[in-house]
Design an enzyme around this catalytic site. Structure first.
Site, short mmCIF file in Angstrom:
data_model
loop_
_atom_site.label_atom_id
_atom_site.label_comp_id
_atom_site.label_asym_id
_atom_site.label_seq_id
_atom_site.Cartn_x
_atom_site.Cartn_y
_atom_site.Cartn_z
N GLY A 140 0.83 -1.20 0.00
CA GLY A 140 0.00 0.00 0.00
C GLY A 140 0.86 1.25 0.00
O GLY A 140 2.00 1.23 -0.47
N SER A 141 0.36 2.32 0.58
CA SER A 141 1.06 3.60 0.52
C SER A 141 2.18 3.69 1.56
O SER A 141 2.12 3.06 2.62
CB SER A 141 0.08 4.75 0.74
OG SER A 141 -0.27 4.87 2.10
N THR A 142 3.17 4.50 1.24
CA THR A 142 4.30 4.72 2.14
C THR A 142 3.83 5.34 3.45
O THR A 142 4.26 4.92 4.53
CB THR A 142 5.34 5.61 1.47
OG1 THR A 142 5.83 4.96 0.30
CG2 THR A 142 6.51 5.91 2.40
N GLY A 143 2.95 6.32 3.36
CA GLY A 143 2.48 6.99 4.57
C GLY A 143 1.79 6.05 5.53
O GLY A 143 2.03 6.08 6.75
N VAL A 144 0.92 5.19 5.01
CA VAL A 144 0.22 4.22 5.85
C VAL A 144 1.20 3.25 6.48
O VAL A 144 1.12 2.94 7.68
CB VAL A 144 -0.86 3.47 5.04
CG1 VAL A 144 -1.42 2.29 5.83
CG2 VAL A 144 -1.97 4.42 4.63
N GLU A 178 5.62 -3.48 0.94
CA GLU A 178 5.99 -2.90 -0.36
C GLU A 178 5.06 -1.72 -0.56
O GLU A 178 3.84 -1.86 -0.49
CB GLU A 178 5.85 -3.94 -1.47
CG GLU A 178 6.47 -3.50 -2.80
CD GLU A 178 5.44 -2.92 -3.74
OE1 GLU A 178 5.49 -1.68 -3.96
OE2 GLU A 178 4.59 -3.67 -4.24
N CYS A 237 2.69 -0.39 -9.07
CA CYS A 237 3.77 0.17 -8.25
C CYS A 237 5.02 0.35 -9.08
O CYS A 237 5.86 1.21 -8.79
CB CYS A 237 4.07 -0.77 -7.08
SG CYS A 237 2.66 -1.11 -6.03
N GLU A 292 4.71 10.26 -6.42
CA GLU A 292 3.98 9.14 -7.00
C GLU A 292 2.55 9.58 -7.31
O GLU A 292 1.84 10.07 -6.43
CB GLU A 292 3.97 7.95 -6.04
CG GLU A 292 3.30 6.72 -6.64
CD GLU A 292 3.29 5.54 -5.69
OE1 GLU A 292 3.50 4.41 -6.15
OE2 GLU A 292 3.05 5.75 -4.49
#
Length: 543
Positions: free
Chosen positions: A265-269, A293, A327, A425
Site C-alpha cells: 500500500g502507501s508509504t504513509g500508511v 511494499e 507500483c 507518485e
C-alpha cells in the site's frame, strides 16, 4: 503415519493465454463477464469459515461503468476484527501441527482450480472489479497468482530441506516453526495476485491470518477466498474481513498475539503502522515481523545510443498498461537531447492509437482508474501542469468521469528535473519526461538516483554496453528491480523476485524464498547421542 520425505519440484510459469478472436478462452471469458454482470452479489466476510453479514453494505461498481452495480459487501466493525483474530488463534495449533505435504496440497489445489475450473472467473472478477483489460487480468489474477501458489510451495520445500551439519556423536536439526500469534495481511486494489499472495504465503508457512483487502478489490478477494475454501483450507486459517484501515490497526496492533504484518500500500500508511507497532512493542509476546511494499517513482533512463522505437514501446507499455496503476509503472523518463524530440513525437502518435473504454470491449487498451478519489487526484496533477510554465502537455491531458473514471494517457514534458510530477507518485496514466544534455550522461544518472525517495523499479535503455554498465553501477540503490532495454514493469514469479528499498519498502522479494523466511521462526535442536558422564575434560589430566 508420517515417515516419508516429500518433494515439490520447481514448477514452470503458468502459460499466458492470448484471448485471440475465435479462441476458446476468449469465448469463456466473454461468457463469464456477462454472467457476473447479470447478477448482484451479496458478499459476506469469512470468519472461522463462516459467512458473516452485518447489513452495513457498500456497493461495488465497475470503475469503467459506474452506473452498473455488481453487488455489495458487508462492512465489519471492531468486533468482527476481534472475532477474526480469535478464530485465527483457535485454528493456530492444529494448522501448525499439520504435516507440510498436507498444507501444501491445499495451495496446489487452489492453483489448479484457478488454472482450470475458475480461470475465466478469476479474470472476469478482476476485469470488472478493478477495470483491467483481458491481458492485464490474465497475467495478474490467473498466471501470477497461480505462480505464487506453486512456486511458494516449492520454495518452502527447499527451505525445510536446509539443515545444519552434525559432528560425531551429535545430531543437529532445524525446525521451521510458524510465528507465535497471528499475521495481518493488508492488500491493495491493483493486483489480485498480491491480494492472494500476501495471506497465503504466510499461511503456507503454518501461520494463521487476518486478511483485510482494499475495498476496491473485495470483488475478487471474496472469490479467491471461496477458491481456497473449496481447495480444503481449514476454517480459521485465513479470515477475510472488510473494515476501515485505522480500525483494523487499533484492534490488531494492540493485541498481544500480533506476530507480523504483510502489507502492500502507501508509504504513509506503512510508516504510520511501523510507528504504531514500535510504540506497542512491549505489549507483544514476540517481536512482530514487518514486511511491506509501498510504491515507487519508477524511472526509464535513455542513453544517446538507444533505439527510439524501443524507447517508445517501453514507455507506452511501462507507463500506461493498467492506466499506470502499477507500483512499478514508468512515471519519469530521462531523454537525451539528441533524440528527445523524436521520442516524444513517436510516443504522442502511439498514444493516439490506444482505444479507451470498458474492459468488456477487448479492443480497448486503456480502461478506467480505480475510483473517484484517484481520478480527482490525477486530474489535479494534469490541471496544474497545464498552468505551469515549467511543464507542457505533449500528449493526452483529457479526462471524463461521467460514465466511468477515464483519464487519457498523458505525457508531460518539463524543463525542471525536480518538477512535482518527476518526484511524487501519482499512480495513474501520467508520464513526465525531462530532456538532458546527452554529453552529461553520468551527471544525469546521479540526478536520477537522488530525485526520488523511492527505489522500486527502473530501467536503462541503451545499445552502448559501457553506458549500460555505468548505469547498472551508479543506480545500484535506486531500484530493487532493474531492467536493461525493457520497461520497468512485468516481474514474473520465479524469474524476477519483486521488491524495492528506500521508501519503497522492506525489499523482502515476493515470489522468492526471501519472503517466506519472514514467516518462519527457526528452532535449533541438538541431540547428543551418548551424553558424557564426567564433567572433566582431557586437558585437566596431569602429564
Amino acid at each position: 503415519m508420517h515417515n516419508a520425505y516429500f518433494d515439490f519440484a520447481a514448477p514452470g510459469n503458468e502459460p499466458v493465454m492470448s484471448f485471440a478472436p475465435g479462441s476458446p478462452e476468449r469465448a469463456a471469458l466473454k461468457k463469464q463477464l456477462a454472467a457476473f454482470k447479470a447478477q448482484e452479489m451479496d458478499i459476506p466476510m469469512y470468519i472461522g469459515g463462516k459467512e458473516v453479514r452485518t447489513g452495513k453494505t457498500v456497493d461495488i461498481r465497475p470503475p469503467h461503468e459506474i452506473k452498473h452495480k455488481l453487488g455489495h459487501f458487508h462492512q465489519g466493525e471492531a468486533s468482527h476484527v476481534t472475532a477474526a483474530i480469535n478464530a485465527a488463534l483457535a485454528a493456530r495449533q492444529q494448522w501448525a501441527d499439520t504435516p507440510w505435504e498436507q498444507r501444501a496440497a491445499v495451495f496446489l489445489k487452489a492453483a489448479e482450480l484457478l488454472a482450470t475450473k475458475y480461470r475465466a472467473h478469476t479474470n472476469a472478477a478482476t476485469m470488472l472489479g478493478q477495470s483491467k483489460n483481458a491481458f492485464q487480468a490474465e497475467i495478474d489474477s490467473a498466471c501470477e497468482l497461480i505462480d505464487f501458489l506453486r512456486f511458494n510451495v516449492h520454495y518452502l520445500t527447499e527451505i525445510y530441506r536446509q539443515q545444519p551439519a552434525s559432528s560425531p556423536g551429535v545430531h543437529n536439526r532445524l525446525e521451521y516453526r510458524p510465528l507465535e500469534g497471528f499475521v495481518l495481511a493488508v492488500t491493495p486494489f491493483n493486483f489480485s495476485a498480491i491480494g492472494g499472495n500476501l495471506p497465503t504465503s504466510a499461511a503456507m508457512c503454518g501461520n494463521v491470518v487476518v486478511w483485510k483487502p482494499a475495498n476496491t478489490q473485495v470483488y475478487h478477494a471474496s472469490f479467491f477466498m471461496k477458491v481456497l475454501m473449496e481447495a480444503g483450507l481449514p476454517d480459521g486459517v485465513i479470515n477475510l474481513v472488510y473494515a476501515d484501515g485505522p480500525l483494523i490497526g487499533d484492534v490488531c496492533f494492540t493485541h498481544p498475539d500480533f506476530a507480523g504484518i504483510h502489507f502492500t500500500g502507501s508509504t504513509g500508511v506503512f510508516q504510520t503502522m511501523w510507528k504504531t507497532i514500535g510504540g506497542n512493542i512491549a505489549k507483544y509476546k514476540t517481536y512482530p515481523r514487518i514486511v511491506g511494499e509501498t510504491g515507487g517513482k519508477d524511472f526509464v533512463m535513455v542513453h544517446r545510443s538507444a533505439d527510439a522505437d524501443t524507447v517508445v514501446t517501453a514507455l507506452a507499455r511501462g507507463a500506461f498498461e493498467f492506466q499506470g496503476q502499477k507500483c512499478s509503472a514508468a512515471s519519469r523518463a530521462y531523454l537525451p537531447d539528441n533524440m528527445a524530440d523524436e521520442i516524444k513525437s513517436k510516443l504522442a502518435a502511439t498514444l493516439k492509437t490506444m482505444k479507451m473504454g470498458t474492459t468488456e470491449d477487448f479492443s480497448n487498451f486503456i480502461n478506467a482508474v480505480i475510483d473517484e478519489r484517484s481520478f480527482d487526484k490525477i486530474a489535479k496533477y494534469i490541471d496544474n501542469a497545464k498552468k505551469d510554465p515549467a511543464a507542457e502537455i505533449v500528449a493526452g491531458g483529457h479526462y471524463d468521469k461521467s460514465a466511468g473514471y477515464f483519464i487519457e494517457p498523458t505525457v508531460i514534458a518539463t524543463t525542471d528535473p525536480n518538477y512535482v510530477t518527476m518526484c511524487e507518485e501519482i499512480f495513474g496514466p501520467v508520464l513526465t519526461v525531462y530532456t538532458y544534455d546527452a554529453e552529461k550522461y553520468e551527471e544525469t544518472l546521479e540526478l536520477v538516483d537522488r530525485t526520488s525517495t523511492y527505489a522500486l523499479t527502473g530501467s536503462i535503455i541503451a545499445q552502448d554496453r559501457y553506458a549500460i554498465e555505468l548505469a547498472t553501477r551508479k543506480l545500484v540503490n535506486a531500484a530493487g528491480n532493474f531492467y536493461i532495454n525493457d520497461k520497468p514493469t512485468g516481474a514474473v514469479v520465479g524469474q524476477q523476485p519483486f521488491g524495492g528499498a528506500r521508501a519503497s519498502g522492506t525489499n523482502d522479494k515476493a515470489g522468492s524464498q526471501l519472503n517466506l523466511y519472514r514467516w518462519l521462526s527457526a528452532r535449533t535442536v541438538k541431540e547428543t547421542l551418548v551424553p558424557p558422564t564426567d564433567y572433566r575434560y582431557p586437558f585437566l589430566q596431569e602429564a
